[in-house]
Every structure is written in C-alpha cells, then in structure tokens.
Motif scaffolding. Structure first.
Motif, PDB file in Angstrom:
ATOM      1  N   ILE A  12      35.760  -7.512  55.346  1.00  0.00           N
ATOM      2  CA  ILE A  12      34.807  -6.811  54.500  1.00  0.00           C
ATOM      3  C   ILE A  12      35.505  -5.692  53.727  1.00  0.00           C
ATOM      4  CG2 ILE A  12      32.645  -5.524  54.439  1.00  0.00           C
ATOM      5  CD1 ILE A  12      31.926  -6.774  57.139  1.00  0.00           C
ATOM      6  N   LEU A  13      35.272  -5.658  52.433  1.00  0.00           N
ATOM      7  CA  LEU A  13      35.727  -4.567  51.583  1.00  0.00           C
ATOM      8  C   LEU A  13      34.611  -3.531  51.509  1.00  0.00           C
ATOM      9  CD1 LEU A  13      37.595  -3.275  49.424  1.00  0.00           C
ATOM     10  CD2 LEU A  13      36.518  -4.794  47.740  1.00  0.00           C
ATOM     11  N   ILE A  14      34.940  -2.270  51.786  1.00  0.00           N
ATOM     12  CA  ILE A  14      33.961  -1.189  51.729  1.00  0.00           C
ATOM     13  C   ILE A  14      34.498  -0.079  50.830  1.00  0.00           C
ATOM     14  CG2 ILE A  14      32.708   0.581  53.040  1.00  0.00           C
ATOM     15  CD1 ILE A  14      32.794  -1.272  55.464  1.00  0.00           C
ATOM     16  N   THR A  15      33.662   0.395  49.909  1.00  0.00           N
ATOM     17  CA  THR A  15      34.036   1.549  49.097  1.00  0.00           C
ATOM     18  C   THR A  15      33.259   2.758  49.599  1.00  0.00           C
ATOM     19  OG1 THR A  15      32.331   1.243  47.393  1.00  0.00           O
ATOM     20  CG2 THR A  15      34.416   0.056  47.109  1.00  0.00           C
ATOM     21  N   ALA A  16      33.900   3.925  49.558  1.00  0.00           N
ATOM     22  CA  ALA A  16      33.259   5.121  50.113  1.00  0.00           C
ATOM     23  C   ALA A  16      33.679   6.364  49.350  1.00  0.00           C
ATOM     24  CB  ALA A  16      33.629   5.273  51.592  1.00  0.00           C
ATOM     25  N   GLY A  17      32.858   7.405  49.473  1.00  0.00           N
ATOM     26  CA  GLY A  17      33.194   8.706  48.905  1.00  0.00           C
ATOM     27  C   GLY A  17      32.963   8.801  47.410  1.00  0.00           C
ATOM     28  N   PRO A  18      33.333   9.937  46.829  1.00  0.00           N
ATOM     29  CA  PRO A  18      33.194  10.135  45.390  1.00  0.00           C
ATOM     30  C   PRO A  18      34.464   9.710  44.667  1.00  0.00           C
ATOM     31  CG  PRO A  18      33.941  12.162  46.376  1.00  0.00           C
ATOM     32  CD  PRO A  18      33.846  11.154  47.506  1.00  0.00           C
ATOM     33  N   THR A  19      34.404   9.698  43.361  1.00  0.00           N
ATOM     34  CA  THR A  19      35.624   9.627  42.551  1.00  0.00           C
ATOM     35  C   THR A  19      35.674  10.877  41.679  1.00  0.00           C
ATOM     36  OG1 THR A  19      34.543   8.341  40.788  1.00  0.00           O
ATOM     37  CG2 THR A  19      35.708   7.107  42.516  1.00  0.00           C
ATOM     38  N   ARG A  20      36.840  11.147  41.112  1.00  0.00           N
ATOM     39  CA  ARG A  20      37.040  12.310  40.254  1.00  0.00           C
ATOM     40  C   ARG A  20      37.528  11.860  38.887  1.00  0.00           C
ATOM     41  NH1 ARG A  20      40.546  16.085  44.493  1.00  0.00           N
ATOM     42  NH2 ARG A  20      38.805  16.627  45.887  1.00  0.00           N
ATOM     43  N   GLU A  21      37.025  12.511  37.869  1.00  0.00           N
ATOM     44  CA  GLU A  21      37.478  12.246  36.507  1.00  0.00           C
ATOM     45  C   GLU A  21      37.927  13.574  35.901  1.00  0.00           C
ATOM     46  OE1 GLU A  21      37.940   9.316  35.339  1.00  0.00           O
ATOM     47  OE2 GLU A  21      36.945   8.276  37.004  1.00  0.00           O
ATOM     48  N   TYR A  22      39.211  13.704  35.652  1.00  0.00           N
ATOM     49  CA  TYR A  22      39.777  14.971  35.223  1.00  0.00           C
ATOM     50  C   TYR A  22      39.483  15.274  33.755  1.00  0.00           C
ATOM     51  CZ  TYR A  22      42.145  15.829  39.609  1.00  0.00           C
ATOM     52  OH  TYR A  22      42.395  16.104  40.927  1.00  0.00           O
ATOM     53  N   LEU A  23      39.062  16.523  33.515  1.00  0.00           N
ATOM     54  CA  LEU A  23      38.871  17.016  32.160  1.00  0.00           C
ATOM     55  C   LEU A  23      40.196  17.513  31.592  1.00  0.00           C
ATOM     56  CD1 LEU A  23      35.623  19.098  32.769  1.00  0.00           C
ATOM     57  CD2 LEU A  23      35.796  16.740  31.937  1.00  0.00           C
ATOM     58  N   ASP A  24      40.962  18.184  32.450  1.00  0.00           N
ATOM     59  CA  ASP A  24      42.311  18.625  32.122  1.00  0.00           C
ATOM     60  C   ASP A  24      43.132  18.481  33.395  1.00  0.00           C
ATOM     61  OD1 ASP A  24      41.600  20.815  33.722  1.00  0.00           O
ATOM     62  OD2 ASP A  24      41.252  22.154  32.025  1.00  0.00           O
ATOM     63  N   ASP A  25      44.238  19.174  33.523  1.00  0.00           N
ATOM     64  CA  ASP A  25      45.077  19.011  34.712  1.00  0.00           C
ATOM     65  C   ASP A  25      44.550  19.772  35.921  1.00  0.00           C
ATOM     66  OD1 ASP A  25      46.738  17.439  33.207  1.00  0.00           O
ATOM     67  OD2 ASP A  25      48.206  19.022  32.791  1.00  0.00           O
ATOM     68  N   VAL A  26      43.468  20.531  35.749  1.00  0.00           N
ATOM     69  CA  VAL A  26      42.928  21.361  36.828  1.00  0.00           C
ATOM     70  C   VAL A  26      41.486  20.992  37.179  1.00  0.00           C
ATOM     71  CG1 VAL A  26      42.401  23.734  37.541  1.00  0.00           C
ATOM     72  CG2 VAL A  26      44.438  23.264  36.160  1.00  0.00           C
ATOM     73  N   ARG A  27      40.661  20.803  36.175  1.00  0.00           N
ATOM     74  CA  ARG A  27      39.219  20.615  36.386  1.00  0.00           C
ATOM     75  C   ARG A  27      38.848  19.131  36.334  1.00  0.00           C
ATOM     76  NH1 ARG A  27      39.997  24.532  32.481  1.00  0.00           N
ATOM     77  NH2 ARG A  27      39.423  26.675  33.050  1.00  0.00           N
ATOM     78  N   TYR A  28      37.790  18.807  37.068  1.00  0.00           N
ATOM     79  CA  TYR A  28      37.341  17.415  37.053  1.00  0.00           C
ATOM     80  C   TYR A  28      35.826  17.321  37.231  1.00  0.00           C
ATOM     81  CZ  TYR A  28      37.695  18.174  42.150  1.00  0.00           C
ATOM     82  OH  TYR A  28      37.590  18.689  43.429  1.00  0.00           O
TER      83      TYR A  28
END
Length: 209
Positions: free
Chosen positions: A3-19
């Motif tokens: 079984i493949l399970i995905t979990a948690g959030p993902t992050r999408e960076y706005l710059d090298d610091v913030r997401y």
C-alpha cells in the motif's frame, strides 16, 4: 498487499525563506501506515515535513513540495496494490519563485499563484487494476465536495473528515463509495479510526480487485 500512503503537508516556497503550507500534522497518514503494517501489509509512506517518527517496518520517503510528492508517488505506485491519499498537499504555488528573500518595502505586494499538480487525481488516471482511497477535508458543502472529489480523482472510496481533525489526536470520518452514500462511520483516536479503515479496505475494496 503493498500500500502506498501519502501523509502530512507539502510546502511551496515563495522565496528561499518563506513558503505556503498548511497545519496538517500527518497523524492520520502515519496511523494508517502503522495499522496496515500490523495487519500484515507492506507500506510505502511518502511524507511531507512532519514531527513524527515513521512506523517501524514501513518504507519512508520524505518529500517537501507537491511536485516532489507526485514524482515519488508515481515511481512507487506501479508496484503497489493501492493508495491511500491522506496528504494535505498545498494547492497553489507562486508562478515564479523569487530568489533570496523578498524584502519589506512598506507597501502591499502582489503574488501570482498557480495551481499545483493534483497528486491523487494523477494517480487515479494511472490506477489500472489498483484501488484508490482519498481523503476530503471540507468546511463547506462537505458531502457535495467529497462526492465531487470521489469522481474527479477516480477514487474507489473517499473519507470525509472536517477541519477539526487538523492537529487533533481524534477524528470522525465518513466513508463514501460510488453509491454516493455513507457506508461506514468511525470516531475516536486516530489510531483506532485507522484500524477500522484498513479493515474496511480489506473487506470492501481490496477483496474485489
């Protein structure tokens, strides 16, 4: 089963610091991984950034962005019998990531966002004889949106839960299948709910594959 399970959030960076991200703790996905292993199944867990220890015996694949999650899942899915998509992926990313750190100017700024890839929907188009269970966390028009996702992501069943599940040790879920009706309801600690969902999958989805 594998079984493949995905979990948690993902992050999408706005710059090298913030997401951009969300408050998903990953607890439900990790609980499902643990329950599946205890039931005798193999588990490949693709996890966004969380403060959790992976269950003993599972394969763990840490990722950060939505695109990384999709690429890792696409590699693994071909060798799995099904997927449970509990990850709360970030739905938008900045169109052009800014280098360095966006400086404060004292004025409002405008960020152009575009949609990220829909990980579970993409896996659904590749499912073949595999099964797909999705999760729908809804705050408005919950049933309507859950059923819409059931079909748009080509799921065999979808688990409806509410925003109150985020960060909580407990959960209340409804399982909806292609009858568009609630065919099971589970409440309690997430570990207990996970046990019930794995048992439901074994009886109602996997047995028919």
């Amino acid at each position: 089963m594998r079984i493949l399970i995905t979990a948690g959030p993902t992050r999408e960076y706005l710059d090298d610091v913030r997401y951009l991200s969300n408050a998903s703790s990953g607890q439900m996905g990790y609980a499902l991984a643990r329950s599946a292993i205890q039931a005798g199944h193999e588990v490949a867990l693709v996890s966004g950034p969380v403060a959790l220890t992976p269950p003993e015996g599972c394969e763990i694949y840490p990722v950060e962005t939505t695109d990384e999650m999709f690429k890792q899942c696409a590699k693994l899915f071909t060798d799995c019998d099904g997927v449970i998509g509990t990850a709360a992926v970030c739905d938008y990313r900045i169109k052009t990531r800014k280098p360095g750190k966006i400086a404060k100017t004292g004025e409002a700024i405008t960020l152009e966002l575009v949609e990220t890839i829909d990980v579970l929907a993409e896996l659904g188009t590749q499912k073949g004889d595999r099964w797909v269970m999705g999760f729908a966390l809804e705050s408005q028009d919950a049933r309507f949106n859950a059923v819409r996702k059931l079909y748009s992501k080509k799921c065999d069943a979808i688990v409806l839960n509410s925003v109150s599940a985020i960060g909580s040790n407990e959960n209340h879920v409804e399982v909806i299948d292609h009858s568009q009706k609630t065919v099971a309801t589970y409440s309690g600690p997430k570990a207990q709910v996970a046990d019930s969902l794995i048992a439901w999958i074994q009886k109602h989805i996997a047995a028919g594959q």
